[in-house]
Design a protein around this motif. Structure first.
Motif, PDB file in Angstrom:
ATOM      1  N   ASP A   1      -0.698  -2.408  -4.696  1.00  0.00           N
ATOM      2  CA  ASP A   1      -2.028  -2.986  -4.550  1.00  0.00           C
ATOM      3  C   ASP A   1      -3.059  -1.932  -4.164  1.00  0.00           C
ATOM      4  OD1 ASP A   1      -1.562  -6.143  -4.582  1.00  0.00           O
ATOM      5  OD2 ASP A   1       0.099  -5.191  -3.533  1.00  0.00           O
ATOM      6  N   ASP A   2      -2.590  -0.829  -3.592  1.00  0.00           N
ATOM      7  CA  ASP A   2      -3.478   0.263  -3.230  1.00  0.00           C
ATOM      8  C   ASP A   2      -2.638   1.519  -3.050  1.00  0.00           C
ATOM      9  OD1 ASP A   2      -5.770   1.662  -2.610  1.00  0.00           O
ATOM     10  OD2 ASP A   2      -6.340   0.401  -0.915  1.00  0.00           O
ATOM     11  N   TYR A   3      -3.320   2.661  -3.010  1.00  0.00           N
ATOM     12  CA  TYR A   3      -2.634   3.959  -2.933  1.00  0.00           C
ATOM     13  C   TYR A   3      -3.498   4.860  -2.071  1.00  0.00           C
ATOM     14  CZ  TYR A   3       0.090   7.951  -4.787  1.00  0.00           C
ATOM     15  OH  TYR A   3       0.926   9.044  -4.938  1.00  0.00           O
ATOM     16  N   LEU A   4      -2.888   5.467  -1.061  1.00  0.00           N
ATOM     17  CA  LEU A   4      -3.622   6.330  -0.145  1.00  0.00           C
ATOM     18  C   LEU A   4      -2.871   7.647   0.002  1.00  0.00           C
ATOM     19  CD1 LEU A   4      -6.136   6.364   1.674  1.00  0.00           C
ATOM     20  CD2 LEU A   4      -4.742   5.400   3.508  1.00  0.00           C
ATOM     21  N   GLY A   5      -3.576   8.745  -0.250  1.00  0.00           N
ATOM     22  CA  GLY A   5      -2.952  10.051  -0.148  1.00  0.00           C
ATOM     23  C   GLY A   5      -2.927  10.565   1.285  1.00  0.00           C
ATOM     24  N   LYS A   6      -1.922  11.370   1.578  1.00  0.00           N
ATOM     25  CA  LYS A   6      -1.830  12.024   2.890  1.00  0.00           C
ATOM     26  C   LYS A   6      -2.547  13.372   2.819  1.00  0.00           C
ATOM     27  CE  LYS A   6       2.831  10.154   3.755  1.00  0.00           C
ATOM     28  NZ  LYS A   6       4.241  10.520   4.008  1.00  0.00           N
ATOM     29  N   PRO A   7      -3.209  13.773   3.897  1.00  0.00           N
ATOM     30  CA  PRO A   7      -3.442  13.044   5.151  1.00  0.00           C
ATOM     31  C   PRO A   7      -4.502  11.963   4.954  1.00  0.00           C
ATOM     32  CG  PRO A   7      -4.611  15.123   5.203  1.00  0.00           C
ATOM     33  CD  PRO A   7      -3.821  15.116   3.918  1.00  0.00           C
ATOM     34  N   PHE A   8      -4.560  11.029   5.886  1.00  0.00           N
ATOM     35  CA  PHE A   8      -5.490   9.919   5.749  1.00  0.00           C
ATOM     36  C   PHE A   8      -6.027   9.546   7.130  1.00  0.00           C
ATOM     37  CE2 PHE A   8      -1.157   8.428   6.163  1.00  0.00           C
ATOM     38  CZ  PHE A   8      -1.237   7.556   7.240  1.00  0.00           C
TER      39      PHE A   8
ATOM     40  N   LEU B   1       0.864  -1.177   0.000  1.00  0.00           N
ATOM     41  CA  LEU B   1       0.000   0.000   0.000  1.00  0.00           C
ATOM     42  C   LEU B   1       0.900   1.226   0.000  1.00  0.00           C
ATOM     43  CD1 LEU B   1      -3.171   0.595   2.156  1.00  0.00           C
ATOM     44  CD2 LEU B   1      -1.491   2.402   1.836  1.00  0.00           C
ATOM     45  N   LEU B   2       0.787   2.052  -1.031  1.00  0.00           N
ATOM     46  CA  LEU B   2       1.602   3.257  -1.130  1.00  0.00           C
ATOM     47  C   LEU B   2       0.952   4.404  -0.365  1.00  0.00           C
ATOM     48  CD1 LEU B   2       2.694   3.334  -4.897  1.00  0.00           C
ATOM     49  CD2 LEU B   2       4.022   2.549  -2.927  1.00  0.00           C
ATOM     50  N   LEU B   3       1.781   5.167   0.351  1.00  0.00           N
ATOM     51  CA  LEU B   3       1.355   6.391   1.015  1.00  0.00           C
ATOM     52  C   LEU B   3       2.113   7.548   0.391  1.00  0.00           C
ATOM     53  CD1 LEU B   3       1.418   5.685   4.872  1.00  0.00           C
ATOM     54  CD2 LEU B   3      -0.588   5.847   3.404  1.00  0.00           C
ATOM     55  N   SER B   4       1.415   8.649   0.125  1.00  0.00           N
ATOM     56  CA  SER B   4       2.134   9.788  -0.435  1.00  0.00           C
ATOM     57  C   SER B   4       1.324  11.065  -0.314  1.00  0.00           C
ATOM     58  CB  SER B   4       2.476   9.546  -1.901  1.00  0.00           C
ATOM     59  OG  SER B   4       3.181  10.658  -2.436  1.00  0.00           O
ATOM     60  N   ALA B   5       2.050  12.173  -0.152  1.00  0.00           N
ATOM     61  CA  ALA B   5       1.417  13.490  -0.236  1.00  0.00           C
ATOM     62  C   ALA B   5       1.108  13.832  -1.689  1.00  0.00           C
ATOM     63  CB  ALA B   5       2.337  14.547   0.377  1.00  0.00           C
ATOM     64  N   LEU B   6       1.711  13.094  -2.612  1.00  0.00           N
ATOM     65  CA  LEU B   6       1.428  13.270  -4.041  1.00  0.00           C
ATOM     66  C   LEU B   6       0.160  12.496  -4.364  1.00  0.00           C
ATOM     67  CD1 LEU B   6       5.042  12.660  -5.400  1.00  0.00           C
ATOM     68  CD2 LEU B   6       3.951  14.863  -4.939  1.00  0.00           C
ATOM     69  N   ASP B   7      -0.957  13.194  -4.441  1.00  0.00           N
ATOM     70  CA  ASP B   7      -2.244  12.488  -4.547  1.00  0.00           C
ATOM     71  C   ASP B   7      -3.058  12.946  -5.749  1.00  0.00           C
ATOM     72  OD1 ASP B   7      -4.063  10.584  -3.665  1.00  0.00           O
ATOM     73  OD2 ASP B   7      -5.237  12.052  -2.536  1.00  0.00           O
ATOM     74  N   GLU B   8      -2.379  13.396  -6.783  1.00  0.00           N
ATOM     75  CA  GLU B   8      -3.077  13.684  -8.025  1.00  0.00           C
ATOM     76  C   GLU B   8      -3.424  12.355  -8.717  1.00  0.00           C
ATOM     77  OE1 GLU B   8      -4.005  16.665  -9.002  1.00  0.00           O
ATOM     78  OE2 GLU B   8      -3.030  17.637  -7.270  1.00  0.00           O
ATOM     79  N   VAL B   9      -4.397  12.410  -9.600  1.00  0.00           N
ATOM     80  CA  VAL B   9      -4.806  11.192 -10.302  1.00  0.00           C
ATOM     81  C   VAL B   9      -3.618  10.541 -11.010  1.00  0.00           C
ATOM     82  CG1 VAL B   9      -6.212  10.277 -12.185  1.00  0.00           C
ATOM     83  CG2 VAL B   9      -7.196  11.916 -10.585  1.00  0.00           C
ATOM     84  N   CYS B  10      -2.754  11.357 -11.631  1.00  0.00           N
ATOM     85  CA  CYS B  10      -1.605  10.798 -12.350  1.00  0.00           C
ATOM     86  C   CYS B  10      -0.644  10.080 -11.405  1.00  0.00           C
ATOM     87  CB  CYS B  10      -0.885  11.887 -13.140  1.00  0.00           C
ATOM     88  SG  CYS B  10      -0.253  13.246 -12.129  1.00  0.00           S
TER      89      CYS B  10
ATOM     90  N   LEU C   1      -6.647   6.703   9.944  1.00  0.00           N
ATOM     91  CA  LEU C   1      -6.027   5.432  10.326  1.00  0.00           C
ATOM     92  C   LEU C   1      -6.990   4.258  10.178  1.00  0.00           C
ATOM     93  CD1 LEU C   1      -3.754   6.096  13.445  1.00  0.00           C
ATOM     94  CD2 LEU C   1      -3.105   4.958  11.313  1.00  0.00           C
ATOM     95  N   ASN C   2      -8.258   4.486  10.450  1.00  0.00           N
ATOM     96  CA  ASN C   2      -9.225   3.395  10.312  1.00  0.00           C
ATOM     97  C   ASN C   2      -9.362   2.972   8.855  1.00  0.00           C
ATOM     98  OD1 ASN C   2      -9.880   3.226  13.075  1.00  0.00           O
ATOM     99  ND2 ASN C   2     -11.341   4.904  12.895  1.00  0.00           N
ATOM    100  N   GLU C   3      -9.314   3.958   7.947  1.00  0.00           N
ATOM    101  CA  GLU C   3      -9.369   3.628   6.529  1.00  0.00           C
ATOM    102  C   GLU C   3      -8.112   2.871   6.100  1.00  0.00           C
ATOM    103  OE1 GLU C   3      -9.756   5.658   2.075  1.00  0.00           O
ATOM    104  OE2 GLU C   3      -9.654   6.943   3.856  1.00  0.00           O
ATOM    105  N   LEU C   4      -6.966   3.300   6.602  1.00  0.00           N
ATOM    106  CA  LEU C   4      -5.729   2.591   6.283  1.00  0.00           C
ATOM    107  C   LEU C   4      -5.813   1.137   6.726  1.00  0.00           C
ATOM    108  CD1 LEU C   4      -2.734   2.491   5.401  1.00  0.00           C
ATOM    109  CD2 LEU C   4      -2.140   3.226   7.711  1.00  0.00           C
ATOM    110  N   GLY C   5      -6.303   0.910   7.955  1.00  0.00           N
ATOM    111  CA  GLY C   5      -6.443  -0.459   8.445  1.00  0.00           C
ATOM    112  C   GLY C   5      -7.376  -1.277   7.581  1.00  0.00           C
ATOM    113  N   ALA C   6      -8.490  -0.669   7.157  1.00  0.00           N
ATOM    114  CA  ALA C   6      -9.451  -1.383   6.316  1.00  0.00           C
ATOM    115  C   ALA C   6      -8.850  -1.712   4.954  1.00  0.00           C
ATOM    116  CB  ALA C   6     -10.712  -0.541   6.145  1.00  0.00           C
ATOM    117  N   ARG C   7      -8.108  -0.761   4.380  1.00  0.00           N
ATOM    118  CA  ARG C   7      -7.472  -1.025   3.090  1.00  0.00           C
ATOM    119  C   ARG C   7      -6.416  -2.119   3.203  1.00  0.00           C
ATOM    120  NH1 ARG C   7      -7.806   2.971  -1.088  1.00  0.00           N
ATOM    121  NH2 ARG C   7      -9.259   4.643  -0.578  1.00  0.00           N
ATOM    122  N   LEU C   8      -5.664  -2.120   4.299  1.00  0.00           N
ATOM    123  CA  LEU C   8      -4.679  -3.180   4.506  1.00  0.00           C
ATOM    124  C   LEU C   8      -5.354  -4.537   4.610  1.00  0.00           C
ATOM    125  CD1 LEU C   8      -1.898  -2.048   7.028  1.00  0.00           C
ATOM    126  CD2 LEU C   8      -1.595  -2.958   4.714  1.00  0.00           C
ATOM    127  N   ARG C   9      -6.409  -4.602   5.409  1.00  0.00           N
ATOM    128  CA  ARG C   9      -7.116  -5.879   5.546  1.00  0.00           C
ATOM    129  C   ARG C   9      -7.633  -6.359   4.189  1.00  0.00           C
ATOM    130  NH1 ARG C   9      -8.692  -3.393  10.428  1.00  0.00           N
ATOM    131  NH2 ARG C   9     -10.573  -2.499   9.476  1.00  0.00           N
TER     132      ARG C   9
END
Length: 219
Positions: free
Chosen positions: A96-103, A76-85, A105-113
């Motif tokens: 497998d997934d991409y989550l922009g900062k800020p995020f 799961l990638l985390l980044s402040a770079l959260d443009e569509v590109c 924590l509950n969503e991060l846990g759900a995405r990991l699961r």
């Protein structure tokens, strides 16, 4: 499940570690590409939370190296770079997934699961065996209409067994799920928590296979 956190922001990394531990994961944190490579060489991780912008390189380099070896380790990638590109580039690089900062924590846990579940070939969020249904998002079980609560380490051992029903897991495999790669191992931890699980679920729910390890008893 052991999760490697690759994040150079110490405050964020500490928050991720605490949050994921509370969610039932066993997190380990490193801050550089070099340390990530060393940690991944140890194996034993179920997934990676990977920042893109690191002091000595890009998280995409780590991702590319993993995929070049044929590794299917969920990332799961985390980044402040959260443009569509940016999201497209990360996913096309093998994330497998991409989550922009800020995020959240509950969503991060759900995405990991979710990505870990897909990696195991499971569709259902819950695990079930012999009348017990376990909800990983709540670290709780349900049996005969009654809720059952577990400590974090009890939950780790139980889900390790329920993810592979019928398989024998030796003590070392369960210790690997309980402890991070930099932690010392307490000699009787597995036995203590198996005993506690049997007290909650019944003496015959977890079977000891002498000289080999533990498995769930047949339904």
């Amino acid at each position: 499940m052991r999760i490697l956190i690759v994040e150079d922001d110490e405050t964020l990394a500490d928050g991720l570690t605490v949050g994921l531990r509370l969610a039932g994961f066993t997190p380990e944190q490193v801050a550089t590409c070099a340390d990530a490579r060393q940690a991944l060489a140890q194996n034993g991780f179920a997934g990676v939370v990977l920042d893109l912008m690191l002091p000595d390189g890009s998280g995409l380099e780590i991702l590319a190296e993993l995929r070049a070896t044929g590794s299917r380790l969920p990332v799961l990638l985390l980044s402040a770079l959260d443009e569509v590109c940016d999201r497209i580039a990360g996913l096309d690089a093998g994330a497998d997934d991409y989550l922009g900062k800020p995020f959240d924590l509950n969503e991060l846990g759900a995405r990991l699961r979710a990505i870990l579940r897909r990696g195991e070939g499971r569709a259902a969020a819950e695990l079930s065996w012999n009348g017990l249904v376990v909800d990983p998002s709540r670290m709780r079980g349900r049996r005969d209409g009654s809720d059952i609560t577990f400590s974090q380490r009890e939950f780790v051992i139980l889900t390790a067994l329920m993810e592979r029903p019928g398989a024998i897991l030796d003590k070392a495999a369960l210790e690997e799920r309980l402890y991070g790669w930099q932690e010392g191992v307490e000699s009787n931890t597995v036995e203590v928590h198996v005993h506690k699980l049997r007290a909650k679920l019944g003496a015959d729910f977890i079977e000891t296979v002498r000289g080999l390890g533990y498995r769930l008893a047949g339904p």
